[in-house]
Design an enzyme around this catalytic site. Structure first.
Site: not given
Ligand code: IVH
Length: 734
Positions: A461, A131
């Site tokens: 409160c 991620k």
């Molecule tokens: S998939 C429909 N893959 O994480 C799924 N997201 O917490 C769309 N992100 O908004 C996201 N690495 O900005 C996906 N390998 C990855 C990712 C990823 C970072 C971010 C992305 C998303 C957020 C969600």
């Protein structure tokens, strides 16, 4: 260049003179941009530069037809007021549900299996990917050319950063022949550690230079220049760099892009996510090399361990591992819930911890009057972010952990959650320390006594709507991102306007005038409120005079009504008047029913209808009843609806037999799980309810259906078999 027009007041320019002056300003501003950003050697003070831009905007406002293609105000397709143009995403940009341990992943795999109705022997493949801790963007290609790039924004509407994205080497300008006519590639823009460090070092050097210059300026009695801020982490640096009006700056910042998802696509190109990643790589995108396919839970856990082990060696930040169901047909069936796909989940890395000193405990009053203790800390960096406050949750938590002012404490921060105090470092406790005494009165000037109802942990409160802290908290909630989302009205401004009696209730926001607020003071006379800022604020308020029903409901800040529940209510009641009417009826029915009812039906028809909305229970119904039962709340809503237009919910597919209809599932479904059936019905615009009444349109009854089917038949409600239901929703059998 001829500068004969330079001295003329903007209000007096003729059209011909405006043409000349806009050309002069475009060239002049571009020259200064270049000197400032690329050569690092500005030759005019910031104030003069701002004046040039302001003059440009003023002329453009008078002669909108004369705005040049190369106007400084349009460099990134931005409107004249500055900022970026907005782009509505053709498919929403989703977020991800979070998981924190192996158990959560097992739960996810289980849910997917159950939703799809697969038995234990069916093989399920997933893809595990790092991620990336950056910011997500969507890239649109039409006829294989990159035509538009947008930030995520609120998931529905993002900012047009096309020109800036074009400067990234990782984003191809065109796609090969085999790409479909319309393709949206989604992924993450990020910055490498080394580039982040270099950028901050550069900024620190610039600050040194500025400090020296400021010394001279101060000595000459002239205005000094502001220092530039350093970025807290690579993600902020990437976001700051991408959101530059001048794409030249973005180009100089060397951003990168990993592709990992699809938006709109005119014809399918892959049957699995893994193949889609392969396609992206073949088209020239960077796909994360750490991504891998895994089969079943064991391999998923192993993939997580591998990514964790490799994390210290990565040249960029990651904050977890994303798992995605590999098969696209399964992804399709799984669909989404509450803005996140059912087919993916993010396992976040454990929170980072740090030790610091808790200097003071202060009390915050929330919008429902809850008193939350807050730890004010000596600032400390955790996970790349400076933390100076942490939540202490409630009175019991302070007692349980025996947290005292002056203690050394271990704090932790995970993702975007509020930092927490994990424990006290007992051996460092000062000898003089004393246990914290929780206040018995609200910290506001009314000092109303607090109450703690039996069996609850929350102290409240008792001042209700009279308590200024609650009023401010409600206003802050009202303008927050998932509610009215009014840009330029943040925490600070709300407090400021409240203290000055410009805004006391939400309706006041829409009555703000630049010249005569309630206090008679002019907004533009206020300190730090220049003309442009005031104009931007009014534009932001105007933009929200029309609002969707679900945001409107959420914005009211009713206890326990979060975004998901607000959406359920909006879907069910469809328009403001039906919802408001029903809520007033609910409040009336509930007020008349003094004793604790056994069944919703005993309270009344409207109350029962509310309770039977799938996923809404008695607790939520009572909170709504309590809110609308309070005349001051009702008055606040009345005032507000006079000033805003609330858009009804569009039923997703108005031409399906289920649009706007109420459906009840009962008995066992054989070819589809209950969850999938419900999701399918909702996608077709239906409302799914758990009980049968005269308002039910269809009951889908599988084997074992009992009382509900009987009741439907008695009431003359259409009863469908599973096969009939499948035929109506167009599901392929088998
Ligand atoms: S998939 C429909 N893959 O994480 C799924 N997201 O917490 C769309 N992100 O908004 C996201 N690495 O900005 C996906 N390998 C990855 C990712 C990823 C970072 C971010 C992305 C998303 C957020 C969600």
């Amino acid at each position: 260049m001829n500068s004969g027009t330079a001295g003329i007041e903007t209000g007096r320019l003729s059209a011909a003179e405006a043409v000349e002056e806009l050309a002069r300003l475009a060239a002049e501003i571009a020259k200064h941009d270049d000197l400032y950003h690329r050569q690092d050697a500005p030759i005019i003070p910031d104030a003069d530069y701002d004046a040039l831009r302001r003059r440009n905007s003023e002329i453009e406002a008078r002669f909108p037809d004369l705005v040049r293609d190369d106007s400084p105000s349009r460099r990134v397709g931005a409107p004249a007021a500055g900022g970026f143009g907005k782009i509505a995403h053709s498919r929403p940009m989703l977020s991800l549900e979070n998981a924190f341990d192996d158990g959560d992943i097992a739960g996810f795999v289980d849910r997917v299996r159950r939703f799809l109705g697969l038995d234990g022997s069916e093989v399920m493949d997933f893809v595990a990917e790092p991620k990336i801790d950056g910011l997500s963007v969507s890239l649109r290609y039409e006829n294989r050319s990159f035509v538009q790039g947008a930030t995520r924004g609120d998931g529905a509407v993002g900012e047009d950063v096309t020109a800036n994205l074009r400067t990234l080497d990782d984003i191809p300008d065109s796609l090969p022949e085999d790409a479909p006519d319309v393709v949206e590639v989604r992924g993450e823009v990020y910055m490498l550690h080394e580039e982040f460090a270099a950028l901050n070092a550069e900024r620190a050097t610039e600050n040194k230079r500025l400090e020296e210059e400021n010394e001279k300026l101060a000595a000459e009695g002239k205005r000094t220049r502001r220092l530039i801020h350093l970025f807290a982490n690579p993600r902020n640096a990437a976001a700051g760099s991408l959101r530059q009006i001048d794409s030249g700056i973005t180009a100089g910042r060397r951003l990168h892009f990993f592709a990992y998802a699809a938006g709109e696509i005119s014809e399918p190109v892959a049957a699995t996510h893994w193949d889609w990643l392969g396609k992206l790589a073949a088209w020239g995108f960077q796909v994360n090399p750490e991504a891998g396919q895994c089969r079943g839970l064991e391999e998923m856990v192993a993939a997580y361990e591998t990514i964790v082990a490799g994390r210290p060696d990565l040249a960029y930040d990651i904050d977890g591992v994303v798992y995605k169901v590999d098969r696209h047909d399964w992804q399709e069936r799984l669909g989404t819930v509450s803005r996140a796909p059912r087919w993916a989940i993010a396992r976040k890395f454990p929170a980072e911890q740090a030790e610091t000193v808790l200097e003071r405990i202060t009390i915050q009053v929330g919008r429902t009057g809850a008193l939350t203790p807050v730890a004010n800390l000596s600032p400390v960096t955790v996970g790349g972010v400076v933390v100076s406050r942490a939540t202490l949750h409630n009175q019991d938590e302070i007692q349980r952990k025996d947290i005292r002012e002056g203690d050394a404490v271990v704090i932790q921060r995970a993702g975007d959650v509020i930092p927490q105090v994990v424990r006290v470092v007992a051996e460092k406790r000062p000898a003089t320390s004393e246990p914290f005494t929780f206040p018995t009165r609200c910290p506001c000037e009314l000092a109303t006594p607090v109450v703690r109802p039996d069996g609850e942990v929350v102290v409240r409160c008792s001042g209700e709507l009279a308590c200024p802290h609650q009023q401010v908290a409600r206003l802050r909630h009202f303008v927050s991102r998932d509610a009215f989302d009014i840009e330029g009205l943040g925490v600070k401004q709300i407090q400021e306007f409240f203290d000055d009696r410009l805004i006391r209730t939400p309706a006041d926001i829409f009555d703000l005038r630049s010249g005569d607020g309630r206090s008679g003071a002019s907004l533009t006379d206020r300190e730090r409120w220049g003309e442009q800022k005031v104009r931007n604020l009014f534009a932001a308020i105007e933009a929200r005079r029309t609002i969707h029903l679900d945001r409107f409901i959420y914005a009211l800040g009713i206890r326990r009504i979060g975004t998901a529940t607000a959406r359920l209510l909006a879907r069910h009641y469809e328009d403001l008047e039906s919802w408001r009417g029903a809520m007033k009826a609910v409040a009336g029915e509930r007020a008349e029913c003094a004793s604790v009812p056994k069944k919703p039906e005993e309270v009344g028809e409207s109350y029962a209808e509310l309770c039977h909305i799938d996923q809404i229970g008695i607790g939520v119904a009572d909170d709504l009843a309590a809110f609308f039962g309070e005349p001051r709340n009702a008055a606040i809503v009345d005032e507000l609806v006079e000033r805003v237009t609330v858009e009804p919910v569009e039923t997703a597919a108005a031409d399906t037999p289920f649009a706007g209809r109420t459906v009840v599932f009962t008995g066992t479904l054989e070819t589809m799980t209950r969850g999938e059936a419900k999701a399918r019905a909702e996608a077709l615009g239906a409302k799914v309810s758990s009980s049968v009444s005269a308002r039910t349109d269809y009951v889908v009854a599988g084997p074992g259906a009992g009382a509900k089917e009987k009741k439907a038949l008695e009431l003359g409600v259409t009863v469908l078999s599973e096969a009939e239901w499948r035929e109506m929703v167009g599901a392929q059998s088998g």
